[in-house]
Design an enzyme around this catalytic site. Structure first.
Site, short mmCIF file in Angstrom:
data_model
loop_
_atom_site.label_atom_id
_atom_site.label_comp_id
_atom_site.label_asym_id
_atom_site.label_seq_id
_atom_site.Cartn_x
_atom_site.Cartn_y
_atom_site.Cartn_z
N ASN A 27 0.86 -1.19 0.00
CA ASN A 27 0.00 0.00 0.00
C ASN A 27 0.90 1.24 0.00
O ASN A 27 1.72 1.42 0.90
CB ASN A 27 -0.90 -0.03 1.24
CG ASN A 27 -1.83 1.16 1.31
OD1 ASN A 27 -1.40 2.30 1.10
ND2 ASN A 27 -3.09 0.93 1.59
N HIS A 87 0.97 6.30 1.70
CA HIS A 87 1.73 7.26 2.50
C HIS A 87 2.95 7.83 1.79
O HIS A 87 3.57 8.77 2.28
CB HIS A 87 2.04 6.68 3.87
CG HIS A 87 0.77 6.44 4.62
ND1 HIS A 87 -0.16 7.46 4.82
CD2 HIS A 87 0.21 5.33 5.13
CE1 HIS A 87 -1.21 6.96 5.45
NE2 HIS A 87 -1.01 5.68 5.64
N HIS A 143 -5.64 3.63 -1.77
CA HIS A 143 -6.98 3.98 -1.29
C HIS A 143 -7.30 5.38 -1.79
O HIS A 143 -6.67 6.35 -1.36
CB HIS A 143 -6.97 3.93 0.25
CG HIS A 143 -8.33 4.14 0.86
ND1 HIS A 143 -8.57 3.99 2.21
CD2 HIS A 143 -9.53 4.51 0.33
CE1 HIS A 143 -9.83 4.25 2.48
NE2 HIS A 143 -10.43 4.57 1.35
N ARG A 197 -9.46 8.11 -1.35
CA ARG A 197 -10.45 8.53 -0.35
C ARG A 197 -11.31 9.66 -0.90
O ARG A 197 -10.88 10.41 -1.78
CB ARG A 197 -9.74 9.00 0.93
CG ARG A 197 -9.00 7.88 1.65
CD ARG A 197 -8.47 8.38 2.99
NE ARG A 197 -9.50 8.43 3.98
CZ ARG A 197 -9.69 7.51 4.94
NH1 ARG A 197 -8.88 6.49 5.05
NH2 ARG A 197 -10.68 7.62 5.79
N ARG A 250 -7.06 12.81 0.39
CA ARG A 250 -5.99 13.33 1.27
C ARG A 250 -4.61 12.77 0.91
O ARG A 250 -3.62 13.39 1.22
CB ARG A 250 -6.31 13.04 2.74
CG ARG A 250 -6.23 11.59 3.11
CD ARG A 250 -6.37 11.39 4.59
NE ARG A 250 -7.74 11.55 5.04
CZ ARG A 250 -8.25 10.90 6.09
NH1 ARG A 250 -7.49 10.09 6.80
NH2 ARG A 250 -9.49 11.06 6.45
N GLU A 290 -8.60 0.37 -3.15
CA GLU A 290 -9.48 0.40 -1.98
C GLU A 290 -10.38 1.61 -2.13
O GLU A 290 -9.89 2.71 -2.45
CB GLU A 290 -8.66 0.58 -0.70
CG GLU A 290 -7.90 -0.63 -0.28
CD GLU A 290 -7.02 -0.31 0.92
OE1 GLU A 290 -7.14 0.78 1.49
OE2 GLU A 290 -6.20 -1.16 1.25
N THR A 338 -8.50 3.57 8.12
CA THR A 338 -9.72 2.77 8.15
C THR A 338 -9.82 2.08 9.51
O THR A 338 -9.00 1.24 9.85
CB THR A 338 -9.69 1.71 7.01
OG1 THR A 338 -9.19 2.35 5.84
CG2 THR A 338 -11.06 1.16 6.75
N GLU A 390 -10.96 -9.25 2.91
CA GLU A 390 -9.69 -8.88 3.53
C GLU A 390 -9.97 -8.74 5.03
O GLU A 390 -10.80 -7.92 5.43
CB GLU A 390 -9.14 -7.59 2.94
CG GLU A 390 -7.82 -7.21 3.61
CD GLU A 390 -7.02 -6.17 2.85
OE1 GLU A 390 -7.09 -6.14 1.60
OE2 GLU A 390 -6.33 -5.38 3.51
N HIS A 439 -3.68 -4.47 7.66
CA HIS A 439 -3.83 -3.32 8.54
C HIS A 439 -2.92 -3.45 9.75
O HIS A 439 -3.06 -4.40 10.53
CB HIS A 439 -5.27 -3.07 9.01
CG HIS A 439 -5.52 -1.59 9.20
ND1 HIS A 439 -5.01 -0.89 10.26
CD2 HIS A 439 -6.16 -0.68 8.43
CE1 HIS A 439 -5.35 0.37 10.14
NE2 HIS A 439 -6.04 0.53 9.04
N1 PXP Z 1 -5.92 -2.97 3.96
C1 PXP Z 1 -6.87 -2.02 4.02
C2 PXP Z 1 -8.24 -2.37 3.56
C3 PXP Z 1 -6.57 -0.72 4.49
O1 PXP Z 1 -7.54 0.20 4.55
C4 PXP Z 1 -5.24 -0.42 4.85
C5 PXP Z 1 -4.89 0.96 5.29
O2 PXP Z 1 -5.04 1.85 4.24
C6 PXP Z 1 -4.28 -1.43 4.74
C7 PXP Z 1 -4.65 -2.71 4.30
C8 PXP Z 1 -2.85 -1.21 5.09
O3 PXP Z 1 -2.73 -0.90 6.43
P1 PXP Z 1 -1.36 -0.35 6.99
O4 PXP Z 1 -1.08 0.92 6.27
O5 PXP Z 1 -1.63 -0.16 8.45
O6 PXP Z 1 -0.32 -1.40 6.72
#
Ligand code: PXP
Length: 244
Positions: free
Chosen positions: A10, A13, A46, A48, A52, A73, A104, A154, A194
């Site tokens: 992901n 960030h 994601h 959003r 952001r 996402e 999330t 997931e 997550h």
């Molecule tokens: N899976 C989903 C559905 C999420 O919303 C997120 C956070 O955006 C992640 C995985 C990844 O989580 P993390 O950034 O905490 O590793």
């Protein structure tokens, strides 16, 4: 490897950091290209409602140029459905979304929005997009996900990863294992994600039913100290080791 596990990175960030100053640096597409060379199987973003981090233009560039399957996402809204059907990413994972949340916070409650989810999943499935619902590790939600037409779930690993007490951690791990087992009964894929870091990835990746992990925040943070390529390779190594 007998039962390989896929690694989804992901990169939200990377965009968060870029947006802190405006401009184009650091570029999420460049992170995706490094990921491709470092053992990552897919890229997750994601988009959003408030844009952001990831923006619409990132979605289009990543879809065309990242060289890996793209997992989008998104909230279960008409705006997002329209975007997904236009861009056609490899996969869509529907997540709950609150404007004021930092990330999330929980899984989607399928029971409170069954009709909407059924309608959206049917359109996404018809378009050939692999569909998933982000849910809390709860057997009833797994069954409900299969009923509304999702091809995968997931499992939210946040509570397991955040648990500091051993008993709570074991309890949360058991919930993940039970929910994962239910996916095989329903013949849907099991993903998880997550809050996963080096110290939590092994137990989650050791759940044999889990076919894909999506990891973001820890990796992008750790990359500040060890570099993105090193961090990804270490995470890949831990995931693979857990499957042996
Ligand atoms: N899976 C989903 C559905 C999420 O919303 C997120 C956070 O955006 C992640 C995985 C990844 O989580 P993390 O950034 O905490 O590793």
């Amino acid at each position: 490897m007998k039962n390989p596990i896929r690694f989804g990175l992901n990169i939200d960030h990377v965009a968060t950091l870029r947006n802190a100053r405006g401009g184009r640096h650091p570029d999420p597409l460049r992170a995706a290209q490094v990921a491709k060379q470092s053992g990552v199987d897919s890229i997750t973003i994601h988009l959003r409602e408030d844009r952001r981090h990831i923006r619409d233009s990132d979605l289009l560039r990543l879809k065309d140029f990242c060289g890996l399957p793209l997992n989008l996402e998104m909230a279960a809204t008409d705006e997002m459905l329209h975007i997904a059907l236009k861009v056609l990413p490899h996969a869509v994972c529907l997540v709950p979304e609150k404007r004021e949340e930092l990330t999330t916070e929980g899984g989607i409650d399928i029971f409170s929005m069954q009709d909407r989810l059924k309608r959206m999943l049917s359109k996404l499935n018809e378009a050939g997009i692999r569909t998933a619902l982000f849910i809390n590790p709860d057997v009833l939600q797994v069954h409900a996900a299969a009923e509304v037409g999702a091809k995968a779930v997931e499992l939210h690993t946040g509570r397991y990863c955040d648990a500091e007490e051993v008993d709570l951690r074991l309890e949360e791990l058991k919930r993940l294992q039970e929910a994962a087992r239910a996916t095989t009964m329903r013949n849907i894929e099991c993903h998880a994600g997550h809050g996963i870091a080096f110290d939590t990835v092994v137990d989650v990746a050791a759940i044999a039913e889990v076919q894909e992990l999506n990891i973001g925040h820890f990796i992008i943070g750790e990359a500040i100290f060890s570099g993105l390529e090193n961090t990804l390779k270490q995470m890949r190594h831990l995931m693979d080791k857990a499957r042996v």
